[in-house]
Design a protein around this motif. Structure first.
Motif, PDB file in Angstrom:
ATOM      1  N   ASP A  13      33.805  44.801  14.311  1.00 11.85           N
ATOM      2  CA  ASP A  13      33.764  43.255  14.237  1.00 11.85           C
ATOM      3  C   ASP A  13      35.049  42.753  15.314  1.00 11.85           C
ATOM      4  OD1 ASP A  13      31.645  43.505  12.164  1.00 11.85           O
ATOM      5  OD2 ASP A  13      33.276  43.225  10.650  1.00 11.85           O
ATOM      6  N   LEU A  14      36.067  43.423  15.354  1.00 11.09           N
ATOM      7  CA  LEU A  14      36.947  42.783  16.055  1.00 11.09           C
ATOM      8  C   LEU A  14      36.690  43.240  17.666  1.00 11.09           C
ATOM      9  CD1 LEU A  14      40.153  43.861  14.320  1.00 11.09           C
ATOM     10  CD2 LEU A  14      39.274  41.538  14.617  1.00 11.09           C
ATOM     11  N   SER A  15      36.129  44.326  17.883  1.00 12.21           N
ATOM     12  CA  SER A  15      35.673  44.542  19.050  1.00 12.21           C
ATOM     13  C   SER A  15      34.365  43.655  19.794  1.00 12.21           C
ATOM     14  CB  SER A  15      35.121  45.892  19.321  1.00 12.21           C
ATOM     15  OG  SER A  15      34.493  46.231  20.532  1.00 12.21           O
ATOM     16  N   THR A  16      33.609  43.383  18.851  1.00 18.27           N
ATOM     17  CA  THR A  16      32.618  42.404  19.252  1.00 18.27           C
ATOM     18  C   THR A  16      33.085  40.968  19.414  1.00 18.27           C
ATOM     19  OG1 THR A  16      31.017  43.659  17.962  1.00 18.27           O
ATOM     20  CG2 THR A  16      30.365  41.358  18.240  1.00 18.27           C
ATOM     21  N   VAL A  17      34.172  40.626  18.628  1.00 17.49           N
ATOM     22  CA  VAL A  17      34.764  39.190  18.768  1.00 17.49           C
ATOM     23  C   VAL A  17      35.464  39.206  20.166  1.00 17.49           C
ATOM     24  CG1 VAL A  17      36.631  37.714  17.910  1.00 17.49           C
ATOM     25  CG2 VAL A  17      34.964  38.856  16.225  1.00 17.49           C
ATOM     26  N   GLY A  18      36.180  40.277  20.302  1.00 20.32           N
ATOM     27  CA  GLY A  18      37.097  40.171  21.489  1.00 20.32           C
ATOM     28  C   GLY A  18      36.049  39.998  22.797  1.00 20.32           C
TER      29      GLY A  18
ATOM     30  N   ARG B 287      38.203  45.667   3.240  1.00 23.00           N
ATOM     31  CA  ARG B 287      38.568  45.154   4.499  1.00 23.00           C
ATOM     32  C   ARG B 287      37.827  43.903   4.865  1.00 23.00           C
ATOM     33  NH1 ARG B 287      38.876  49.946   8.793  1.00 23.00           N
ATOM     34  NH2 ARG B 287      40.937  50.554   8.553  1.00 23.00           N
ATOM     35  N   LEU B 288      38.479  43.040   5.364  1.00 22.73           N
ATOM     36  CA  LEU B 288      37.646  41.700   6.034  1.00 22.73           C
ATOM     37  C   LEU B 288      37.072  41.896   7.360  1.00 22.73           C
ATOM     38  CD1 LEU B 288      40.526  39.283   5.313  1.00 22.73           C
ATOM     39  CD2 LEU B 288      38.479  39.651   3.877  1.00 22.73           C
ATOM     40  N   PHE B 289      37.624  43.005   7.998  1.00 18.52           N
ATOM     41  CA  PHE B 289      37.083  43.094   9.485  1.00 18.52           C
ATOM     42  C   PHE B 289      37.163  44.565   9.641  1.00 18.52           C
ATOM     43  CE2 PHE B 289      38.759  38.795   9.906  1.00 18.52           C
ATOM     44  CZ  PHE B 289      37.617  38.090  10.317  1.00 18.52           C
ATOM     45  N   SER B 290      35.920  44.908  10.467  1.00 18.04           N
ATOM     46  CA  SER B 290      36.100  46.394  11.005  1.00 18.04           C
ATOM     47  C   SER B 290      36.653  46.514  12.260  1.00 18.04           C
ATOM     48  CB  SER B 290      34.916  47.108  10.795  1.00 18.04           C
ATOM     49  OG  SER B 290      33.733  46.558  11.654  1.00 18.04           O
ATOM     50  N   PHE B 291      36.782  47.553  12.879  1.00 16.57           N
ATOM     51  CA  PHE B 291      37.131  47.672  14.406  1.00 16.57           C
ATOM     52  C   PHE B 291      35.988  47.066  15.169  1.00 16.57           C
ATOM     53  CE2 PHE B 291      37.482  49.724  18.464  1.00 16.57           C
ATOM     54  CZ  PHE B 291      38.578  49.362  18.773  1.00 16.57           C
TER      55      PHE B 291
END
Length: 70
Positions: A9-14, A3-7
């Motif tokens: 990571d996406l949560s942090t980016v958001g 996987r390139l991103f985990s949940f």
């Protein structure tokens, strides 16, 4: 396939995108204020989220103004 991103990571980016968007339109971040107060000014009172919002709004637009541009 990895996987390139985990949940997380996406949560942090958001979270950071939301914070950046609020700052661009002049809405300060309450969580950042609370963190600052706890670290830099321990023992001093911390405004509630509503008090913080009104304080920042008054600082930006002027407290007690009747509205309009002048």
């Amino acid at each position: 396939m990895a996987r390139l991103f985990s949940f997380n990571d996406l949560s942090t980016v958001g979270k950071y995108l939301g914070q950046a968007a609020r700052q661009m339109v002049g809405v300060p971040d309450y969580a950042t204020y609370v963190r600052h107060r706890r670290i830099t000014h321990p023992g001093l009172p911390i405004m509630t989220e509503l008090e913080f919002f009104r304080n920042r709004q008054d600082a930006r637009y002027g407290a007690g103004r009747s509205g309009g541009c002048c």
